[in-house]
Design an enzyme around this catalytic site. Structure first.
Site, PDB file in Angstrom:
ATOM      1  N   THR A   1       0.871  -1.172   0.000  1.00 47.91           N
ATOM      2  CA  THR A   1       0.000   0.000   0.000  1.00 47.91           C
ATOM      3  C   THR A   1       0.910   1.224   0.000  1.00 47.91           C
ATOM      4  OG1 THR A   1      -0.075   0.263   2.422  1.00 47.91           O
ATOM      5  CG2 THR A   1      -1.678  -1.260   1.440  1.00 47.91           C
TER       6      THR A   1
ATOM      7  N   ILE B   1       7.437  -2.285   7.052  1.00 50.50           N
ATOM      8  CA  ILE B   1       7.407  -0.824   7.106  1.00 50.50           C
ATOM      9  C   ILE B   1       8.040  -0.244   5.841  1.00 50.50           C
ATOM     10  CG2 ILE B   1       8.086   1.230   8.403  1.00 50.50           C
ATOM     11  CD1 ILE B   1       6.000  -0.666   9.769  1.00 50.50           C
ATOM     12  N   LYS B   2       7.282   0.647   5.214  1.00 55.63           N
ATOM     13  CA  LYS B   2       7.760   1.272   3.977  1.00 55.63           C
ATOM     14  C   LYS B   2       8.271   2.667   4.316  1.00 55.63           C
ATOM     15  CE  LYS B   2       5.731   1.038  -0.640  1.00 55.63           C
ATOM     16  NZ  LYS B   2       4.449   1.231  -1.346  1.00 55.63           N
ATOM     17  N   VAL B   3       9.522   2.929   3.942  1.00 52.92           N
ATOM     18  CA  VAL B   3      10.108   4.257   4.172  1.00 52.92           C
ATOM     19  C   VAL B   3      10.617   4.798   2.838  1.00 52.92           C
ATOM     20  CG1 VAL B   3      10.804   3.724   6.552  1.00 52.92           C
ATOM     21  CG2 VAL B   3      12.430   3.360   4.692  1.00 52.92           C
TER      22      VAL B   3
END
Ligand code: E4P
Length: 218
Positions: free
Chosen positions: A27, A82-84
């Site tokens: 997402t 976790i998307k960074v």
């Protein structure tokens, strides 16, 4: 190659997961906003449907707050990744989170050097955006080839290449030919993968002949 589905639409995810083809979900803030739903609620539901990695993106831009957001999102379910973003603060956050055992997807990658940094920061996944490079008249898939070569040059770099911003079935084929580890695919493109006009024509002809035979299997 693993197939992730690139959407925050829970109904689409449930429907596609039933095919057995969905290994994970990605997402981003735009997709969550499009869903019109609460981020944490949506994330919980997706993680219940798909046991594989589910990417949830932080929206802070400084290291301290990225880390706080990442830790909060990681508590939602064990399969949250976790998307960074690929910034220095994002890379620092990646290093801290992966050192603590949290999976991290470093996103918005547009160059081979950026992908090298993501791998050195210990990223689980790096997301190069092929479609957005194509939009600029560049060749997005060349970036995937470059990253594949660089990562293969160094056994210590074990970051998985997650091809993002896929717009067509041809993108998916090219990603597989290059040997990308993962592709994140919009639902409409994923559905198109099984389609071929000759399959439809051949099936219609077989069924017409079968009907003429007057037989039934059941
Ligand atoms: C996935 O992680 C990305 O956010 C997504 O693939 C971006 O796709 P787009 O360029 O079509 O918005």
């Amino acid at each position: 190659m693993k197939f992730f589905v690139d959407t925050a639409d829970v109904d689409e995810i449930r429907d596609l997961a039933a095919t057995g083809m969905v290994d994970g979900v990605t997402t981003n803030p735009s997709l969550v906003a499009k869903s019109g739903r609460d981020f944490i609620d949506v994330l919980k539901e997706i993680c219940d449907i798909v046991p594989g990695p589910v990417s949830a993106e932080v929206t802070a831009t400084d290291h301290e707050n990225m880390l706080a957001e990442g830790r909060k999102l990681a508590e939602v379910a064990p399969n949250v990744t976790i998307k960074v973003p690929l910034t220095w603060d994002g890379l620092k956050t990646c290093r801290v989170l992966t050192s603590a055992g949290t999976q991290v997807n470093v996103t918005l990658c547009f160059s081979a050097n950026q992908a090298l940094l993501a791998a050195k920061a210990g990223a689980t996944f790096v997301s190069p955006f092929v479609g957005r490079l194509d939009d600029l008249g560049l060749e997005g898939m060349e970036l995937i080839s470059e990253i594949r070569t660089i990562y293969d040059n160094y056994a210590a770099l074990d970051t998985q290449i997650l091809v993002a911003s896929i717009r067509s079935t041809n993108h998916l084929k090219q990603a597989a030919l290059i040997g990308a580890d993962v592709s994140t695919i919009p639902p409409a493109v994923l559905r198109k993968l099984a389609h071929h006009t000759l399959t439809d024509q051949g099936l219609a002809a077989f069924l017409a002949d079968w009907q003429k035979s007057g037989q039934a299997i059941l």
